[in-house]
Scaffold this motif. Structure first.
Motif, mmCIF file in Angstrom:
data_model
loop_
_atom_site.group_PDB
_atom_site.id
_atom_site.type_symbol
_atom_site.label_atom_id
_atom_site.label_comp_id
_atom_site.label_asym_id
_atom_site.label_seq_id
_atom_site.Cartn_x
_atom_site.Cartn_y
_atom_site.Cartn_z
ATOM 1 N N GLU A 77 13.181 -30.106 9.741
ATOM 2 C CA GLU A 77 14.140 -31.202 9.727
ATOM 3 C C GLU A 77 13.862 -32.062 8.497
ATOM 4 O O GLU A 77 12.709 -32.222 8.073
ATOM 5 N N HIS A 207 23.941 -40.505 14.252
ATOM 6 C CA HIS A 207 22.969 -39.415 14.029
ATOM 7 C C HIS A 207 21.772 -40.060 13.332
ATOM 8 O O HIS A 207 21.906 -40.610 12.241
ATOM 9 N N HIS A 209 17.499 -39.748 12.303
ATOM 10 C CA HIS A 209 16.200 -39.088 12.222
ATOM 11 C C HIS A 209 15.144 -40.185 12.127
ATOM 12 O O HIS A 209 15.461 -41.343 11.853
ATOM 13 N N HIS A 220 14.499 -35.284 14.535
ATOM 14 C CA HIS A 220 15.807 -35.756 14.998
ATOM 15 C C HIS A 220 15.620 -36.622 16.248
ATOM 16 O O HIS A 220 14.952 -36.200 17.201
ATOM 17 N N TYR A 261 26.572 -34.061 19.226
ATOM 18 C CA TYR A 261 25.503 -34.684 19.989
ATOM 19 C C TYR A 261 26.046 -35.627 21.047
ATOM 20 O O TYR A 261 25.927 -35.404 22.231
HETATM 21 ZN ZN LIG Z 1 19.523 -34.430 13.283
#
Ligand SMILES: [Zn+2]
Length: 264
Positions: A77, A207, A209, A220, A261
């Motif tokens: 990621e 979104h 991180h 994430h 998501y």
């Molecule tokens: Zn992500």
């Protein structure tokens, strides 16, 4: 090599369909990079196994100081903070990406906070999202965020590295992702908000991180809480730019799977 489109955010879907022109000096200078949401790859393509990206870390840094995404073949990621692109591999080990390392999906911007707000404590991610919703001047624009502080708990997702030919998309791989957890962690959430009209070009809504200050925990954001008041810095991004991968995988991808998501 990538193909670029520089567009106004309100025209993104239409222009994505009708235009695939090469970048020009004129189009590049038409948008201030510090106010631009930069995206590499299309979320729906990433979901549908376009895991071979060719955006180099050095190229991503030309588009932002903060960001998130995934490295080539899902080999980690991506969390970009203060101009450094960190890679969180499937075993949770974090290293700094090298200039020639390749990225398959990324969102980024040159972050310059235009609003700082003190958040109330939030016992879960949904409550954080609810607070952030109240801070957006309008839900119809794009925003970048950083939230720095000590978090009571963080649950973070990684991704298992894949090898071609890719068999499963993110609709299968994300529910199977490795999970990293921490308590009382000092760190920074880096993230973006996309309006609902983005569809499957990007992730709708939030979104994020995360990377810890000691660079030992990242990934994430799946769940997060803070018992203290933290400050969120946000920036409205009125411009949008995206580059599509120059790969046969992208050219021939079938957009038959969807994954989002959380659209709240
Ligand atoms: Zn992500």
């Amino acid at each position: 090599m990538t193909k670029s489109i520089l567009i106004n955010s309100f025209a993104i879907v239409l222009l994505a369909i009708v235009s695939c022109s090469s970048p020009t000096a004129k189009s590049k200078s038409a948008v201030k990079p510090e106010a631009t949401f930069y995206q590499y790859n299309i979320w729906a393509a990433f979901v549908n196994k376009v895991f071979d990206g060719h955006l180099k870390v050095s190229e991503l840094k030309e588009h932002g100081s903060i960001g998130l995404g995934s490295f080539d073949h899902l080999d980690g990621e991506l969390v970009m903070l203060d101009g450094k692109a960190y890679r969180v591999r499937e075993d949770g080990v974090i290293s700094e990406g090298k200039d020639d390392d390749e990225i398959v999906y990324a969102d980024a911007c040159f972050f310059k906070s235009d609003t700082a707000v003190l958040l109330n404590r939030f016992m879960n991610y949904d409550l954080l999202r609810s607070q952030l919703n109240l801070q957006l001047p309008t839900a119809n624009h794009f925003y970048a965020f950083t939230i720095q502080g000590v978090f009571d708990s963080v649950t973070l997702g990684g991704l298992h590295k894949q090898s071609p030919p890719f068999k499963q998309g993110l609709d299968v791989l994300i529910p199977q992702r490795p999970v990293f957890k921490g308590k009382n962690v000092a760190g920074t959430m880096v993230g973006f908000y996309c309006p609902q009209f983005i569809g499957d070009i990007n992730t709708a809504a939030y979104h994020f991180h995360f990377i810890s200050d000691d660079k030992k925990l990242g990934g994430h954001v799946m769940e997060i809480s803070s018992g203290k008041k933290l400050t969120v810095n946000l920036q409205k991004l009125p411009h949008y730019q995206f580059d599509m991968p120059a790969s046969q995988t992208f050219d021939t991808v079938k957009f038959d799977k969807q994954f989002q998501y959380n659209k709240k």
